[in-house]
Design an enzyme around this catalytic site. Structure first.
Site, PDB file in Angstrom:
ATOM      1  N   SER A 197      11.165  11.704   7.220  1.00 55.07           N
ATOM      2  CA  SER A 197      10.179  11.523   7.129  1.00 55.07           C
ATOM      3  C   SER A 197       9.691  11.504   6.003  1.00 55.07           C
ATOM      4  CB  SER A 197       9.163  12.980   7.325  1.00 55.07           C
ATOM      5  OG  SER A 197       8.137  13.387   6.428  1.00 55.07           O
ATOM      6  N   VAL A 198       8.352   9.588   5.963  1.00 56.37           N
ATOM      7  CA  VAL A 198       8.688   9.294   5.198  1.00 56.37           C
ATOM      8  C   VAL A 198       8.270  10.623   3.416  1.00 56.37           C
ATOM      9  CG1 VAL A 198       7.648   7.122   3.781  1.00 56.37           C
ATOM     10  CG2 VAL A 198       8.926   6.627   6.053  1.00 56.37           C
TER      11      VAL A 198
ATOM     12  N   ARG B   2      -4.215  10.920   4.462  1.00 57.07           N
ATOM     13  CA  ARG B   2      -3.289  11.949   5.113  1.00 57.07           C
ATOM     14  C   ARG B   2      -2.553  11.744   3.861  1.00 57.07           C
ATOM     15  NH1 ARG B   2      -6.257  11.765   8.776  1.00 57.07           N
ATOM     16  NH2 ARG B   2      -5.498   9.653   8.292  1.00 57.07           N
TER      17      ARG B   2
ATOM     18  N   ILE C 182       7.986   6.851  16.965  1.00 51.89           N
ATOM     19  CA  ILE C 182       7.911   8.062  15.460  1.00 51.89           C
ATOM     20  C   ILE C 182       6.257   8.233  15.709  1.00 51.89           C
ATOM     21  CG2 ILE C 182       7.520   7.472  12.956  1.00 51.89           C
ATOM     22  CD1 ILE C 182      10.102   6.114  14.487  1.00 51.89           C
TER      23      ILE C 182
ATOM     24  N   LYS D 142      14.639  15.910  10.641  1.00 52.88           N
ATOM     25  CA  LYS D 142      13.281  14.983  11.895  1.00 52.88           C
ATOM     26  C   LYS D 142      13.136  13.742  10.282  1.00 52.88           C
ATOM     27  CE  LYS D 142       9.836  13.607  14.315  1.00 52.88           C
ATOM     28  NZ  LYS D 142       8.550  14.059  15.532  1.00 52.88           N
TER      29      LYS D 142
ATOM     30  N   LYS E  63       0.644  -1.597  -0.176  1.00 54.99           N
ATOM     31  CA  LYS E  63      -0.021   0.069  -0.279  1.00 54.99           C
ATOM     32  C   LYS E  63       1.098   1.228   0.146  1.00 54.99           C
ATOM     33  CE  LYS E  63      -1.593   1.662   3.690  1.00 54.99           C
ATOM     34  NZ  LYS E  63      -1.528   3.356   4.217  1.00 54.99           N
ATOM     35  N   ASN E  64       2.266   1.584   1.124  1.00 58.13           N
ATOM     36  CA  ASN E  64       3.077   2.287   1.418  1.00 58.13           C
ATOM     37  C   ASN E  64       3.666   2.920   0.059  1.00 58.13           C
ATOM     38  OD1 ASN E  64       0.947   2.733   3.273  1.00 58.13           O
ATOM     39  ND2 ASN E  64       2.682   2.282   4.730  1.00 58.13           N
TER      40      ASN E  64
HETATM   41  C1  EPZ Z   1       4.694   6.925   6.544  1.00 53.66           C
HETATM   42  O1  EPZ Z   1       3.449   7.920   6.915  1.00 53.66           O
HETATM   43  C2  EPZ Z   1       3.331   6.095   6.442  1.00 53.66           C
HETATM   44  N1  EPZ Z   1       1.867   6.276   5.371  1.00 53.66           N
HETATM   45  C3  EPZ Z   1       2.823   5.192   8.221  1.00 53.66           C
HETATM   46  O2  EPZ Z   1       1.963   4.342   7.805  1.00 53.66           O
HETATM   47  C4  EPZ Z   1       4.555   5.102   8.609  1.00 53.66           C
HETATM   48  O3  EPZ Z   1       3.530   4.512   9.972  1.00 53.66           O
HETATM   49  C5  EPZ Z   1       5.128   6.399   8.686  1.00 53.66           C
HETATM   50  O4  EPZ Z   1       4.953   6.336   6.729  1.00 53.66           O
HETATM   51  C6  EPZ Z   1       6.480   6.266   9.463  1.00 53.66           C
HETATM   52  O5  EPZ Z   1       6.655   4.543   8.703  1.00 53.66           O
HETATM   53  C7  EPZ Z   1       2.517   6.455   3.652  1.00 53.66           C
HETATM   54  O6  EPZ Z   1       3.283   5.587   3.575  1.00 53.66           O
HETATM   55  C8  EPZ Z   1       1.543   5.935   3.235  1.00 53.66           C
HETATM   56  P1  EPZ Z   1       6.477  10.442   8.286  1.00 53.66           P
HETATM   57  P2  EPZ Z   1       4.339   9.645   7.077  1.00 53.66           P
HETATM   58  O7  EPZ Z   1       6.206  11.413   7.851  1.00 53.66           O
HETATM   59  O8  EPZ Z   1       4.973   9.729   5.651  1.00 53.66           O
HETATM   60  C9  EPZ Z   1       6.780  13.075  12.009  1.00 53.66           C
HETATM   61  C10 EPZ Z   1       0.361   3.264   7.490  1.00 53.66           C
HETATM   62  O9  EPZ Z   1      -0.060   2.320   9.269  1.00 53.66           O
HETATM   63  N2  EPZ Z   1       6.490  14.497  10.515  1.00 53.66           N
HETATM   64  O10 EPZ Z   1       7.739   9.357   8.592  1.00 53.66           O
HETATM   65  O11 EPZ Z   1       2.605  10.785   7.172  1.00 53.66           O
HETATM   66  C11 EPZ Z   1       4.905  12.545  12.139  1.00 53.66           C
HETATM   67  O12 EPZ Z   1       4.165  13.298  12.570  1.00 53.66           O
HETATM   68  C12 EPZ Z   1       0.848   4.445   7.784  1.00 53.66           C
HETATM   69  O13 EPZ Z   1       0.215   2.455   6.903  1.00 53.66           O
HETATM   70  C13 EPZ Z   1       6.571  15.908  11.775  1.00 53.66           C
HETATM   71  O14 EPZ Z   1       6.874  15.931  12.865  1.00 53.66           O
HETATM   72  O15 EPZ Z   1       5.076   9.513   8.551  1.00 53.66           O
HETATM   73  C14 EPZ Z   1       5.086  11.539  12.948  1.00 53.66           C
HETATM   74  O16 EPZ Z   1       5.683  12.025  14.465  1.00 53.66           O
HETATM   75  C15 EPZ Z   1       0.206   4.516   9.359  1.00 53.66           C
HETATM   76  N3  EPZ Z   1       6.154  16.873  10.659  1.00 53.66           N
HETATM   77  C16 EPZ Z   1       6.886  11.139  11.721  1.00 53.66           C
HETATM   78  O17 EPZ Z   1       6.788  12.645  11.630  1.00 53.66           O
HETATM   79  C17 EPZ Z   1       6.148  16.921   9.009  1.00 53.66           C
HETATM   80  O18 EPZ Z   1       6.435  17.293   8.409  1.00 53.66           O
HETATM   81  C18 EPZ Z   1       7.156  10.432  11.284  1.00 53.66           C
HETATM   82  O19 EPZ Z   1       6.034  10.599  10.095  1.00 53.66           O
HETATM   83  C19 EPZ Z   1       5.935  15.681   8.930  1.00 53.66           C
HETATM   84  C20 EPZ Z   1       5.967  14.277  10.007  1.00 53.66           C
END
Ligand code: EPZ
Length: 418
Positions: free
Chosen positions: A164-165, A92, A328, A162, A22-23
């Protein structure tokens, strides 16, 4: 709303095929807005999220069809430059539309995603980098209003404060059409990010990865190319944890084990047996679980946050005050109160969950709250005596293709109730 009825206790015993990720599918389908031409993308899982994203892309003007896990894209052009709140609030991940659309077109308006069950999901890391590339950003009435002058975005040398994926994916896509070479540091390097990079390179991009540094040489334009989505490592990990929790046996096809190497090494220390049957085909079994004192979620290649909830379930009848720390997301524990309804002994303090074993768990009526937490409820139901009813199972349909059929194939007494 549909419900799931599971009769426990039940062992996982059977074989399944892992679906496409999915991701990886979501950013790759989104990235097609960057390129001209047409292409076919295979192994796309038939999920609520992938179908929903395709409806968003069609709403923006893309010509896109989805049938039998294959997406056909015909000359994706964006004619509408607004991604409405009604769409974005439900997924999102659609915020990663912003980078590619503003990379190719001069304006775009997208609703702020808002928070969800696992946290605030801010997008500051996305917006700060886009501003450095020359995007003017205004937040107005709950929307991100983005615009840029000139022929293209400007390449940047940027270190994410930080990992971020989504931000890594967004900026990589924006940089593919920027003038000059962008250098990004402290990037996410999940397999789903690498699959996006592989697709973009097939479309004519020139992206290289060295540890957490990603370089993108901007191009005039890209041409769509065919691609096969990688298998879903989180789906595989979820079923492996269900097998461990129920001390069962599971044959898995279409699984790139190297995408879950660290978790699998940990599970082996806990008692998981792994036997390679064929290419990308393995037999997993477990007869006892040795609790580990503390496990922490980390960015890839560490233990994935998307398996945290499912990991808790294997300690419900085996933990000896086993601890799991979530690093995370700030609030990824909404499944804990639901797990307690089965009789689980779980204490949560400062993002650390402590699970002590209980001799018996009993079926209960519970509510799915988010995608991965919902799978932990399924595992708890397999460990419980009697009937469990899980409501709001649309959360599961977001990310686990045919999960009820796959579990039935593994001997589980499970059915959907309309
Ligand atoms: C991706 O979400 C995945 N979703 C998530 O999977 C996964 O849990 C996450 O990466 C971490 O591996 C998809 O790929 C569609 P992040 P994403 O940006 O990109 C903070 C699932 O169950 N952050 O890596 O939204 C954020 O709040 C989903 O399949 C900021 O602070 O995650 C979090 O605490 C759930 N500012 C941390 O970074 C930002 O601008 C990691 O988030 C962006 C993120």
């Amino acid at each position: 709303m549909q419900e799931l009825i599971i009769k426990g206790p039940s062992k996982i015993n059977g074989s399944i095929e892992i679906s496409g990720s999915k991701n990886a599918s979501l950013p790759i389908l989104i990235s097609t807005v960057l390129a001209k031409g047409s292409c076919v993308i295979g192994n796309v899982p038939n999920l609520r999220d992938t179908k929903f994203l395709i409806s968003i892309l069609k709403n923006l003007g893309c010509k896109i069809n989805f049938k039998n896990n294959v997406v056909a894209i015909h000359s994706s052009n964006i004619s509408k430059k607004i991604a409405d709140y009604d769409y974005v609030r439900q997924m999102r991940a659609s915020i990663v539309l912003l980078g590619p659309v503003i990379g190719r077109y001069s304006s775009f308006k997208i609703a702020l995603p808002g928070g969800c069950a696992i946290g605030t999901r801010s997008i500051d890391l996305h917006l700060d980098a886009l501003k450095k590339m020359g995007v003017k950003i205004k937040i107005l009435n709950g929307y991100v209003v983005a615009s840029r002058s000139g022929k293209s975005l400007t390449a940047i040398n940027h270190r994410f404060p930080k990992i971020s994926v989504g931000a890594t994916q967004n900026i990589i896509m924006a940089a593919t059409l920027a003038s000059g070479t962008t250098v990004l540091k402290n990037c996410a390097i999940e397999p789903e990010v690498i699959d996006l990079i592989n697709f973009l390179n097939k479309c004519g991009s020139k992206i290289t990865v060295n540890k957490r540094v990603i370089k993108i040489a901007g191009k005039e334009n890209l041409e769509l190319s065919n691609h096969e989505i990688i298998p879903d490592r989180i789906e595989a990990g979820s079923y492996i944890l269900a097998t461990m929790a129920t001390k069962g046996k599971l044959q898995i096809k279409n699984f790139l084990i190297e995408h879950l190497q660290e978790p699998i090494n940990l599970f082996k220390k806990m008692g998981l047996k792994v036997k390679k049957i064929n290419t990308n085909e393995y037999l997993f079994s477990c007869s006892r679980i040795k609790p580990i004192n503390l496990i922490e979620t980390k960015e890839y290649p560490g233990f994935p946050t998307d398996l945290q909830a499912q990991l808790i379930s294997i300690f419900l009848k085996n933990g000896k005050k086993s601890k799991i720390k979530e690093n995370i997301f700030e609030n990824r524990f909404i499944h804990i109160p639901e797990l307690r309804r089965f009789g689980a002994d779980i204490v949560l303090k400062n993002n650390i969950v402590t699970i002590d074993k209980v001799s018996e768990l009993n079926g209960a009526e519970v509510m799915a709250t988010d995608l991965r937490g919902s799978f932990s409820l399924i595992i708890a139901a397999l460990l419980s005596k009697g009937e469990t009813i899980i409501s709001r199972i649309y959360h599961l349909d977001r990310g686990y293709e045919d999960f009820d059929l796959k579990l039935k194939q593994c001997g589980v007494n499970i059915k959907r109730k309309k």
